[in-house]
Write a protein that holds these residues in place. Sequence first.
Motif, mmCIF file in Angstrom:
data_model
loop_
_atom_site.group_PDB
_atom_site.id
_atom_site.type_symbol
_atom_site.label_atom_id
_atom_site.label_comp_id
_atom_site.label_asym_id
_atom_site.label_seq_id
_atom_site.Cartn_x
_atom_site.Cartn_y
_atom_site.Cartn_z
ATOM 1 N N GLY A 138 0.694 -1.280 -0.194
ATOM 2 C CA GLY A 138 0.206 -0.011 0.060
ATOM 3 C C GLY A 138 0.928 1.143 -0.006
ATOM 4 N N LEU A 139 1.926 1.221 -0.572
ATOM 5 C CA LEU A 139 3.104 2.204 -0.715
ATOM 6 C C LEU A 139 2.681 3.265 -1.892
ATOM 7 C CD1 LEU A 139 5.730 3.180 0.697
ATOM 8 C CD2 LEU A 139 6.915 2.148 -1.247
ATOM 9 N N VAL A 140 1.911 4.194 -1.398
ATOM 10 C CA VAL A 140 1.551 5.146 -2.430
ATOM 11 C C VAL A 140 2.476 6.132 -3.120
ATOM 12 C CG1 VAL A 140 -0.307 6.826 -3.081
ATOM 13 C CG2 VAL A 140 -0.870 4.858 -1.896
ATOM 14 N N HIS A 141 3.194 6.724 -2.125
ATOM 15 C CA HIS A 141 4.198 7.742 -2.506
ATOM 16 C C HIS A 141 5.648 7.069 -2.385
ATOM 17 C CE1 HIS A 141 1.031 10.660 -2.749
ATOM 18 N NE2 HIS A 141 0.517 10.180 -1.337
ATOM 19 N N THR A 142 6.483 7.301 -3.019
ATOM 20 C CA THR A 142 7.839 7.048 -2.929
ATOM 21 C C THR A 142 8.526 7.322 -1.471
ATOM 22 O OG1 THR A 142 8.261 7.021 -5.382
ATOM 23 C CG2 THR A 142 10.278 7.185 -3.789
ATOM 24 N N TYR A 167 14.781 -2.842 3.574
ATOM 25 C CA TYR A 167 15.851 -3.976 3.609
ATOM 26 C C TYR A 167 15.068 -5.085 2.818
ATOM 27 C CZ TYR A 167 17.865 -8.131 5.558
ATOM 28 O OH TYR A 167 18.753 -9.514 5.443
ATOM 29 N N MET A 168 13.724 -5.299 2.823
ATOM 30 C CA MET A 168 13.214 -6.548 2.113
ATOM 31 C C MET A 168 13.318 -6.305 0.703
ATOM 32 S SD MET A 168 9.313 -6.949 3.862
ATOM 33 C CE MET A 168 8.843 -8.205 2.483
ATOM 34 N N ALA A 169 13.342 -4.818 0.130
ATOM 35 C CA ALA A 169 13.448 -4.575 -1.309
ATOM 36 C C ALA A 169 14.808 -4.787 -1.821
ATOM 37 C CB ALA A 169 12.915 -3.220 -1.585
ATOM 38 N N THR A 170 15.917 -4.238 -0.934
ATOM 39 C CA THR A 170 17.300 -4.163 -1.687
ATOM 40 C C THR A 170 18.334 -4.634 -0.709
ATOM 41 O OG1 THR A 170 17.509 -1.938 -0.431
ATOM 42 C CG2 THR A 170 16.533 -1.897 -2.556
ATOM 43 N N GLY A 171 17.780 -5.073 0.617
ATOM 44 C CA GLY A 171 19.008 -5.480 1.406
ATOM 45 C C GLY A 171 19.647 -4.225 2.108
ATOM 46 N N ASP A 172 19.142 -3.053 1.834
ATOM 47 C CA ASP A 172 19.833 -1.856 2.385
ATOM 48 C C ASP A 172 18.755 -1.235 3.272
ATOM 49 O OD1 ASP A 172 20.587 0.642 3.200
ATOM 50 O OD2 ASP A 172 21.118 1.274 1.139
ATOM 51 N N TRP A 173 18.831 -0.999 4.495
ATOM 52 C CA TRP A 173 18.177 -0.383 5.632
ATOM 53 C C TRP A 173 17.392 0.949 5.019
ATOM 54 C CZ3 TRP A 173 15.379 -3.693 8.812
ATOM 55 C CH2 TRP A 173 16.168 -5.019 9.217
ATOM 56 N N ASN A 174 18.217 1.403 4.367
ATOM 57 C CA ASN A 174 17.960 3.047 4.256
ATOM 58 C C ASN A 174 17.817 3.269 2.576
ATOM 59 O OD1 ASN A 174 18.295 4.001 6.820
ATOM 60 N ND2 ASN A 174 20.585 3.567 6.629
ATOM 61 N N ALA A 175 17.380 2.396 2.011
ATOM 62 C CA ALA A 175 17.157 2.683 0.407
ATOM 63 C C ALA A 175 15.782 3.138 0.022
ATOM 64 C CB ALA A 175 17.461 1.176 -0.331
ATOM 65 N N GLU A 176 15.588 3.728 -1.166
ATOM 66 C CA GLU A 176 14.382 4.132 -1.736
ATOM 67 C C GLU A 176 13.644 3.137 -2.260
ATOM 68 O OE1 GLU A 176 13.968 8.077 -4.222
ATOM 69 O OE2 GLU A 176 14.046 6.394 -5.553
ATOM 70 N N VAL A 177 12.297 3.255 -1.862
ATOM 71 C CA VAL A 177 11.464 2.342 -2.526
ATOM 72 C C VAL A 177 10.385 3.136 -3.246
ATOM 73 C CG1 VAL A 177 9.685 0.412 -2.182
ATOM 74 C CG2 VAL A 177 11.720 0.419 -0.743
ATOM 75 N N LYS A 178 10.257 2.864 -4.557
ATOM 76 C CA LYS A 178 9.407 3.836 -5.452
ATOM 77 C C LYS A 178 7.770 3.351 -5.062
ATOM 78 C CE LYS A 178 12.034 4.888 -9.564
ATOM 79 N NZ LYS A 178 13.353 4.438 -9.037
ATOM 80 N N GLY A 179 7.015 4.357 -4.901
ATOM 81 C CA GLY A 179 5.729 4.159 -4.805
ATOM 82 C C GLY A 179 4.788 3.940 -5.955
ATOM 83 N N LEU A 180 3.399 3.660 -5.578
ATOM 84 C CA LEU A 180 2.278 3.542 -6.740
ATOM 85 C C LEU A 180 2.584 4.448 -7.777
ATOM 86 C CD1 LEU A 180 -0.095 1.413 -4.721
ATOM 87 C CD2 LEU A 180 1.330 0.599 -6.471
ATOM 88 N N ASP A 181 2.413 5.676 -7.357
ATOM 89 C CA ASP A 181 2.044 7.083 -8.050
ATOM 90 C C ASP A 181 3.133 6.967 -9.009
ATOM 91 O OD1 ASP A 181 -0.257 7.300 -6.903
ATOM 92 O OD2 ASP A 181 0.426 9.097 -5.679
ATOM 93 N N GLU A 182 4.226 7.122 -8.725
ATOM 94 C CA GLU A 182 5.483 7.083 -9.559
ATOM 95 C C GLU A 182 5.764 5.964 -10.534
ATOM 96 O OE1 GLU A 182 10.496 7.821 -9.250
ATOM 97 O OE2 GLU A 182 9.119 7.697 -7.436
#
Length: 489
Positions: free
Chosen positions: A264-268, A302-317
């Motif tokens: 449910g990640l709408v925004h990055t 972390y789930m997405a990249t293995g990096d605890w501080n990484a950016e995860v793109k949201g649904l809108d973007e």
Amino acid sequence: MDVLELARWQFGITTVYHFILVPLTIGLSTMVAILQTAWVRTGNEKYLRLTKFYGKLLLINFALGVATGIVQEFQFGMNWAEYSRFVGDVFGAPLAMEALAAFFLESTFLGLWIFGWDKLPKKLHLATVWAFAIGSFLSAYFIIAANSWMQHPVGARYNEETGRAEMTDIWAVLTNNTTLVAFPHVIATAFLVAGTFVAGIAVWWMVRKSREDRSHPDVSMYRTAARFGAVTMLVAGVAVVVTGDIQAKLMFEQQPIKMAAAEGLVHTAEPAGFSLLTIGNLAGNDPDSVVHLVEIPNFLSYMATGDWNAEVKGLDELQEIYAERYGEFDENGEAIEYRPNLAVTYWSFRLMIGLAVFSAAMCAAVFWFTRKGRVIDQEWMSKLALLSLPMPFLAASFGWIFTEMGRQPFVVAPNPTGSDQVMLMTMFGVSNATDVGEVATSMIVFTLVYAVLGVFWFRLLQRYASEGAPHVEYEEPSDDPDRPMSFAY
């Protein structure tokens, strides 16, 4: 409803019906083979009784699985004829391998196992059940290879003249990295289902027998089965977590919009938290109303990249990226919605994980209450055992619902690292030769037939599970060629 929506409903219903049966067959076939191996090596009668007991339940499940599985492939040529026309050159290869190699291996050696108890030498007869188990693994692999190609098409090119996908490398299809990650996860799930099944039934019987007569030899037998199931659950549970983490990271690369919808990640976000509870309009028509009430900080990154501080793109973007890459409007001039159904993907992902907690509780309880030679006689444990039985079945089903629904609106998702041309939207995969009445009729008929079969499946499993492990006397194989074959169950 139009033909497309009805065809999707029919495929979803028949698939979930079928897949309820599949993981138990895969996992239980190996567990039964291990029990029979223990009997051949030790000569202990309890292992023979458990082999016969769980073997009968395996046969019931396998028979219903075959009956429901046949319908799956017919739908590709009927409701989804355009899909088959587009992918038939690629998709048909692993399905043919599954039918010609894996399924015939399963069915042939299962028949030898059923009828060969008093015909074949012990070790040769044991080899037949192992061959059946290996066949179920191969069958699963080819099916996963076909499905993984739909998730991440490789080894194929798009022929503009014919408008079809054509295979260029069968080995690439069979060794697709999506397949190599998904297959261990599916197998681990199958053993979690089978381990819970074996332990749940054994615990129920252990409680019943120990409350009647604690010194009864059956108590020890069911304790062995319960601990065998618990060990299987423990190993499978760890494997599910590890393979699930690997699969999630790969899915963030290949289908980022599916995983954003699952959260449910709408925004990055940078970093992004893992949502435990989300409110708002998850139907998809008002994504900005979605609010994460409870979340684990940084865990999604972390789930997405293995990096605890990484950016995860949201649904809108991601919607904008997909629209720019694959088209903003359909053939009718309407905007294409690339965001999957948020409610389905969000909750199916959580139910997939959450329902597995019952297996974990069952596993821990069995290990604790059977430690140091103890047996279980607590009545509440038998209730926990019965409650735990359906939970991994449901968890596995929700996992497939998430996997398939999250891929929408594509039936063949584009490969962003390869040729984006090898893709197909679900709306273009439905048959042009069927009408609403035909699809609706077949959907209703199959749903009703499957419901009846489901009742038979449940009642047969309940009946024979409630009879307990049979008392058997092993007869040495006869050399008489005229001796008729006997059905051992």
